[in-house]
Design a protein around this motif. Structure first.
Motif, mmCIF file in Angstrom:
data_model
loop_
_atom_site.group_PDB
_atom_site.id
_atom_site.type_symbol
_atom_site.label_atom_id
_atom_site.label_comp_id
_atom_site.label_asym_id
_atom_site.label_seq_id
_atom_site.Cartn_x
_atom_site.Cartn_y
_atom_site.Cartn_z
ATOM 1 N N ARG A 166 0.806 -1.225 0.000
ATOM 2 C CA ARG A 166 0.000 0.000 0.000
ATOM 3 C C ARG A 166 0.836 1.271 0.000
ATOM 4 N NH1 ARG A 166 -5.089 0.696 1.296
ATOM 5 N NH2 ARG A 166 -4.570 2.716 0.422
ATOM 6 N N SER A 167 1.985 1.217 0.674
ATOM 7 C CA SER A 167 2.781 2.436 0.788
ATOM 8 C C SER A 167 3.851 2.528 -0.294
ATOM 9 C CB SER A 167 3.436 2.513 2.160
ATOM 10 O OG SER A 167 4.321 1.437 2.355
ATOM 11 N N LEU B 114 0.535 4.039 7.356
ATOM 12 C CA LEU B 114 0.513 4.375 5.933
ATOM 13 C C LEU B 114 0.722 5.871 5.724
ATOM 14 C CD1 LEU B 114 -2.459 2.096 4.850
ATOM 15 C CD2 LEU B 114 -0.042 1.755 4.306
ATOM 16 N N ARG B 115 0.090 6.633 6.553
ATOM 17 C CA ARG B 115 0.258 8.082 6.463
ATOM 18 C C ARG B 115 1.671 8.477 6.855
ATOM 19 N NH1 ARG B 115 -3.610 12.653 6.507
ATOM 20 N NH2 ARG B 115 -5.257 11.099 6.351
ATOM 21 N N ALA C 121 3.941 7.731 3.963
ATOM 22 C CA ALA C 121 3.722 8.714 2.903
ATOM 23 C C ALA C 121 4.389 10.037 3.249
ATOM 24 C CB ALA C 121 2.225 8.913 2.673
ATOM 25 N N VAL C 122 4.269 10.424 4.495
ATOM 26 C CA VAL C 122 4.881 11.669 4.950
ATOM 27 C C VAL C 122 6.405 11.570 4.891
ATOM 28 C CG1 VAL C 122 5.258 13.093 6.992
ATOM 29 C CG2 VAL C 122 2.947 12.430 6.341
ATOM 30 N N LYS D 16 8.145 9.762 2.869
ATOM 31 C CA LYS D 16 8.545 9.817 1.466
ATOM 32 C C LYS D 16 8.428 11.228 0.890
ATOM 33 C CE LYS D 16 10.052 5.810 0.950
ATOM 34 N NZ LYS D 16 11.525 5.744 0.747
ATOM 35 N N ALA D 17 7.380 11.903 1.275
ATOM 36 C CA ALA D 17 7.206 13.274 0.790
ATOM 37 C C ALA D 17 8.333 14.156 1.313
ATOM 38 C CB ALA D 17 5.852 13.816 1.230
ATOM 39 N N PRO E 114 -2.614 10.092 15.781
ATOM 40 C CA PRO E 114 -2.579 11.511 15.425
ATOM 41 C C PRO E 114 -3.907 11.983 14.839
ATOM 42 C CG PRO E 114 -0.619 10.394 14.639
ATOM 43 C CD PRO E 114 -1.540 9.336 15.152
ATOM 44 N N TRP F 81 -1.429 16.305 12.279
ATOM 45 C CA TRP F 81 -0.856 16.250 10.940
ATOM 46 C C TRP F 81 -0.746 17.643 10.342
ATOM 47 C CZ3 TRP F 81 1.736 12.188 9.816
ATOM 48 C CH2 TRP F 81 1.339 10.925 10.266
ATOM 49 N N ALA G 10 -2.835 5.788 2.936
ATOM 50 C CA ALA G 10 -2.041 6.774 2.217
ATOM 51 C C ALA G 10 -1.097 6.076 1.261
ATOM 52 C CB ALA G 10 -1.241 7.609 3.200
ATOM 53 N N VAL G 11 -0.884 6.657 0.127
ATOM 54 C CA VAL G 11 0.100 6.106 -0.803
ATOM 55 C C VAL G 11 0.902 7.230 -1.432
ATOM 56 C CG1 VAL G 11 -1.117 4.006 -1.415
ATOM 57 C CG2 VAL G 11 -1.639 6.127 -2.608
ATOM 58 N N LEU G 12 2.046 6.870 -1.926
ATOM 59 C CA LEU G 12 2.858 7.837 -2.635
ATOM 60 C C LEU G 12 3.036 7.336 -4.064
ATOM 61 C CD1 LEU G 12 4.550 10.439 -2.012
ATOM 62 C CD2 LEU G 12 6.510 8.926 -2.076
ATOM 63 N N LEU H 131 2.334 13.011 -3.437
ATOM 64 C CA LEU H 131 1.715 12.530 -2.213
ATOM 65 C C LEU H 131 0.202 12.496 -2.338
ATOM 66 C CD1 LEU H 131 2.030 11.805 0.802
ATOM 67 C CD2 LEU H 131 1.665 14.224 1.255
#
Lengths: 157, 157
Positions: A21-22, A55-56, A59-60, A62-63, A87, A92, B147-149, B154
């Motif tokens: 998923r990520s 997952l979030r 994503a964070v 990676k961003a 959170p 966030w 969440a995915v990237l 993002l």
DNA sequence: AGTTGACCTCAATATAACTTGAGGTTTTAA
DNA sequence: TTAAAACCTCAAGTTATATTGAGGTCAACT
């Protein structure tokens, strides 16, 4: 009910599912865990289980990496998230403001750099006497011709 | 006439001098040479000597690195400089245009990323149904929350 | 002429951020 | 129930970008 649906309603995700998923490898999730960027608990068979908010987090991560932020810095910022609870929107959001400020800074830096590159490399004067940029704002003690880089600011002299 | 003056009029610089002027270590100059980013010739005693334009090359390398460009890419771009003669104003100017385009691209990318971060992380909706950004432009097959990237973009779902 | 600082090579070490592989266990599904 | 898929740990390998050190030579000043 398929496997992923089951996992989701139970809100404990397997490492393979999170990886898929990520968009990162299982080994990366292991790695992030050793670096304390994410957390998991273990089931009876010693396998990792994750809460969905991982997952979030990924994503964070990676961003932020795409912005040139190191894992260490990311860890520090993620550390501002609450430890004891999942959170919230506000949590966030605060993080977002942090990244945003950092990005703004970087963009500004890049723009200054681009202008310098444009002005100084592009100028191509190749000597001190003929460099309009250097002659405009002269603050280097050493007056020989050449080039130096000071504090990430490109200066050709 | 002091040492550096002598070196400059002779237009063959020692590695120590280049290191000092360009702000990098001697070992870094050695390293760049093995990577074919800069060149030197040897004197009778097998010591490196450089043409003054090496200073500009190193400054350009450092500036490009500050833009997040890898040494390999830098090498390729520097390879567009003439081999047989000292680069002219026009040569450096062409290089400048190349970096400038790259920087513009990066700045744009960063700005898009910042806006995403602002919109999506900041949004903090934490679930599919309530995410205005996701609902506005829905193109993911998988509709679970999380969440995915994707391709450095993002996306929280 | 001698000493000191600058230089030489080559191998090893450093850091970040992962990836790969070996050898073994657990879960899933036919 | 059994074979395949997924998981586990731990060590070693990988790439980029250098830095450090050992052992030895060369050059510059006195």
């Amino acid at each position: 009910m398929d496997a992923s649906q089951k996992k989701l309603t139970e809100a404990n995700l397997t490492v393979g599912y999170v990886a898929k998923r990520s968009g990162v490898k299982v080994s990366t999730l292991h790695f992030y865990e050793t670096k304390h960027l994410i957390r998991s608990w273990r089931n009876n068979g010693n396998q990792r289980r994750y809460k969905p908010d991982v997952l979030r987090r990924v994503a964070v991560i990676k961003a932020a990496q795409a912005m040139g932020i190191t894992l260490d810095e990311i860890k520090n910022t993620l550390a501002t998230l609450p430890d004891n609870r999942t959170p919230t929107k506000q949590d966030w959001s605060a993080l977002s403001k942090h990244w945003q400020a950092q990005l703004d800074e970087q963009i500004t830096h890049m723009q200054r750099l681009r202008d310098r590159v444009d002005g100084c490399i592009g100028c191509g004067c190749l000597s001190l006497k003929s460099c309009p940029i250097y002659n405009k704002d002269d603050h280097l003690g050493d007056k020989e011709s050449g080039a130096v880089l000071l504090n990430s600011e490109l200066i050709l002299v």
